[in-house]
Design an enzyme around this catalytic site. Structure first.
Site, PDB file in Angstrom:
ATOM      1  N   GLU A 148      -1.560   4.930  13.828  1.00 36.45           N
ATOM      2  CA  GLU A 148      -1.266   6.157  13.091  1.00 36.45           C
ATOM      3  C   GLU A 148      -1.543   7.376  13.966  1.00 36.45           C
ATOM      4  O   GLU A 148      -0.765   8.345  13.960  1.00 36.45           O
ATOM      5  CB  GLU A 148      -2.090   6.227  11.805  1.00 36.45           C
ATOM      6  CG  GLU A 148      -1.732   7.432  10.944  1.00 36.45           C
ATOM      7  CD  GLU A 148      -2.405   7.437   9.590  1.00 36.45           C
ATOM      8  OE1 GLU A 148      -1.983   8.237   8.729  1.00 36.45           O
ATOM      9  OE2 GLU A 148      -3.363   6.657   9.384  1.00 36.45           O
ATOM     10  N   CYS A 176       0.803  -1.222   0.000  1.00 37.18           N
ATOM     11  CA  CYS A 176       0.000   0.000   0.000  1.00 37.18           C
ATOM     12  C   CYS A 176       0.837   1.274   0.000  1.00 37.18           C
ATOM     13  O   CYS A 176       0.290   2.376  -0.045  1.00 37.18           O
ATOM     14  CB  CYS A 176      -0.944  -0.010   1.200  1.00 37.18           C
ATOM     15  SG  CYS A 176      -1.935  -1.507   1.281  1.00 37.18           S
ATOM     16  N   LYS A 210      -9.986   7.835   2.403  1.00 41.37           N
ATOM     17  CA  LYS A 210     -10.354   6.430   2.180  1.00 41.37           C
ATOM     18  C   LYS A 210     -11.763   6.142   2.690  1.00 41.37           C
ATOM     19  O   LYS A 210     -12.354   5.122   2.307  1.00 41.37           O
ATOM     20  CB  LYS A 210      -9.349   5.502   2.862  1.00 41.37           C
ATOM     21  CG  LYS A 210      -7.991   5.440   2.189  1.00 41.37           C
ATOM     22  CD  LYS A 210      -7.090   4.414   2.862  1.00 41.37           C
ATOM     23  CE  LYS A 210      -5.722   4.310   2.195  1.00 41.37           C
ATOM     24  NZ  LYS A 210      -4.868   5.491   2.458  1.00 41.37           N
ATOM     25  N   HIS A 233      -9.866   1.762   0.012  1.00 40.41           N
ATOM     26  CA  HIS A 233      -8.411   1.648   0.032  1.00 40.41           C
ATOM     27  C   HIS A 233      -7.931   1.135  -1.317  1.00 40.41           C
ATOM     28  O   HIS A 233      -8.183  -0.011  -1.691  1.00 40.41           O
ATOM     29  CB  HIS A 233      -7.990   0.706   1.156  1.00 40.41           C
ATOM     30  CG  HIS A 233      -6.513   0.679   1.405  1.00 40.41           C
ATOM     31  ND1 HIS A 233      -5.618   1.455   0.699  1.00 40.41           N
ATOM     32  CD2 HIS A 233      -5.763  -0.047   2.290  1.00 40.41           C
ATOM     33  CE1 HIS A 233      -4.392   1.211   1.133  1.00 40.41           C
ATOM     34  NE2 HIS A 233      -4.469   0.306   2.100  1.00 40.41           N
TER      35      HIS A 233
END
Length: 422
Positions: free
Chosen positions: A322, A171, A343, A348
């Site tokens: 995060e 990703c 997102k 995603h």
């Protein structure tokens, strides 16, 4: 890494293109994001009767004939078709589609990342092999499947003979592509780079694989609300597809040909978690390294950042770690910046996410408009920052950062700054 005046070569954005689940070009995507519209819905590309997860964020009504001859399109996997569409928009916007004489195309390159490449082609040709035997495999199977082929097609279409390859880091793939392109221009190896990512993984094998590892949301009864980053009830991401491409250009080169400048790419940080196949390192330790490296590369203090386009996948562990990483890096300023996840609307896009979200950051800086994180309903006490839940925010944004984290522990942060004409 210096220009003729002895200063570090600055890299600006002169073209942008997007094909996403919420729009088939730059403007339609941006309008949808500003309005908080989702691209999630029931899967239409295959029969999902036997699947635990039956929804995704698909690109809708994509007309490949607008971009490719029919024969050419049949020899490309969907991921490469999407890359060609976004690249055409970006290259045209940058004024490069007609190969202007004042641009040396030996010094124009392409780096397009993809986490998986031509998975639909792989699945289809596997069926052919099992059902009809090896002699029926298409001679175009390999060049349709390999992830680097999107970059190859773009370079061939426009005669771009500079550095050309693909980045593959799950990703983080297209964020790595932009970072590599930035460095190539800074080192003086090229004047212009077409960079970003493309992914088309709404396929039976991919959906089943991600579902069986419990990475996907299972809200089949409400696909449009399934992606809910930073919400206490988040239960996984929504798989998306699409492409995001930017044209990066050395500043003096862009100005000399009168190109329109939309923003400046100023920082690139990368790191590894060195921790787990799929889970993020505790407290986002690897993410912290990448964010700090990007700020250092851009010469920015943490307090300079106004907006973070979060990786924000809507998985329990990613969103928590995060958030912890941002708090660790930014301290008290974490509560003054906006960290939102687009997102929640696009799903995603795996290897294409970083490219799409770098374009979004450029638009945020240009327009002073931050799209919302939609689908918020239940606060998570551990995720207590300003995520622009359910409402967009209009405010000047001088510096934006975008985070991309991939399975395998790959972390990238990029910083984009508003272009003020100097």
């Amino acid at each position: 890494m210096e220009n003729r005046n002895g200063a570090r070569r600055r890299v600006v954005v002169t073209g942008m293109g997007m094909v996403t689940p919420v729009g088939n070009d730059l403007q339609s995507t941006w309008d949808a994001l500003k309005a908080g519209r989702t691209g999630a819905g029931p899967i239409t590309q295959f029969d999902t009767t036997d699947f635990d997860v039956r929804f995704a964020a698909e690109v809708k009504n994509f007309d490949v004939d607008r971009y490719l001859e029919r024969k050419e399109a049949k020899r490309m996997d969907r991921f490469a078709q999407l890359a060609m569409a976004a690249s055409q928009e970006a290259v045209t916007q940058a004024g490069l589609a007609d190969k202007p004489a004042n641009v040396d195309f030996d010094r124009v390159g392409v780096v397009i990342g993809s986490g998986i490449g031509g998975i639909a082609t792989f699945e289809e040709q596997t069926r052919v092999m099992l059902e009809r035997g090896p002699k029926r495999i298409s001679p175009f199977f390999v060049p349709m499947f390999i992830p680097d082929i999107a970059a190859g097609h773009v370079s061939m279409r426009y005669g771009m003979r500079g550095p050309n390859y693909c980045t593959v880091s799950a990703c983080a793939s297209s964020a790595h592509a932009l970072g590599d392109a930035l460095r190539i221009i800074q080192r003086g190896e090229a004047d212009v780079m077409v960079a970003g990512g493309a992914e088309a993984t709404v396929t039976p094998l991919t959906i089943a694989g991600f579902a069986n590892m419990k990475a996907l949301s299972s809200r089949n009864d409400s696909p449009e609300t399934a992606s809910r980053p930073f919400d206490a009830t988040r239960d996984g991401f929504v798989l998306g597809e699409g492409s995001g491409i930017v044209v990066l250009e050395e500043l003096e080169h862009a100005m000399s040909r009168g190109a329109e400048i939309f923003g400046e790419l100023t920082g690139f940080g990368q790191s590894a978690d060195a921790y787990h196949l799929t889970a993020p390192a505790p407290e986002g330790a690897g993410a912290q390294l990448a964010i700090r490296a990007a700020l250092r590369d851009a010469g920015l203090e943490p307090t300079a950042v106004d907006y973070i386009n979060a990786h924000g996948t809507s998985t329990p562990m990613n969103d928590l770690n995060e958030t912890l990483a941002v708090k660790a890096v930014f301290g008290d300023h974490a509560y003054h910046l906006v960290m939102a996840s687009t997102k929640s609307m696009t799903g995603h896009l795996l290897g294409a996410a970083g490219g799409v979200e770098a374009v979004i950051c450029t638009l945020v800086c240009r327009d002073g408009f931050i799209p919302p994180t939609i689908n918020f309903s239940t606060p998570d006490p551990a995720c207590d920052l300003n995520y622009a839940h359910n409402q967009p925010i209009e405010q000047p944004v001088r510096v934006a950062a975008t985070n991309s984290f991939g399975f395998g522990g790959h972390n990238v942060c990029l910083t984009v700054q508003r272009w003020d004409g100097q």
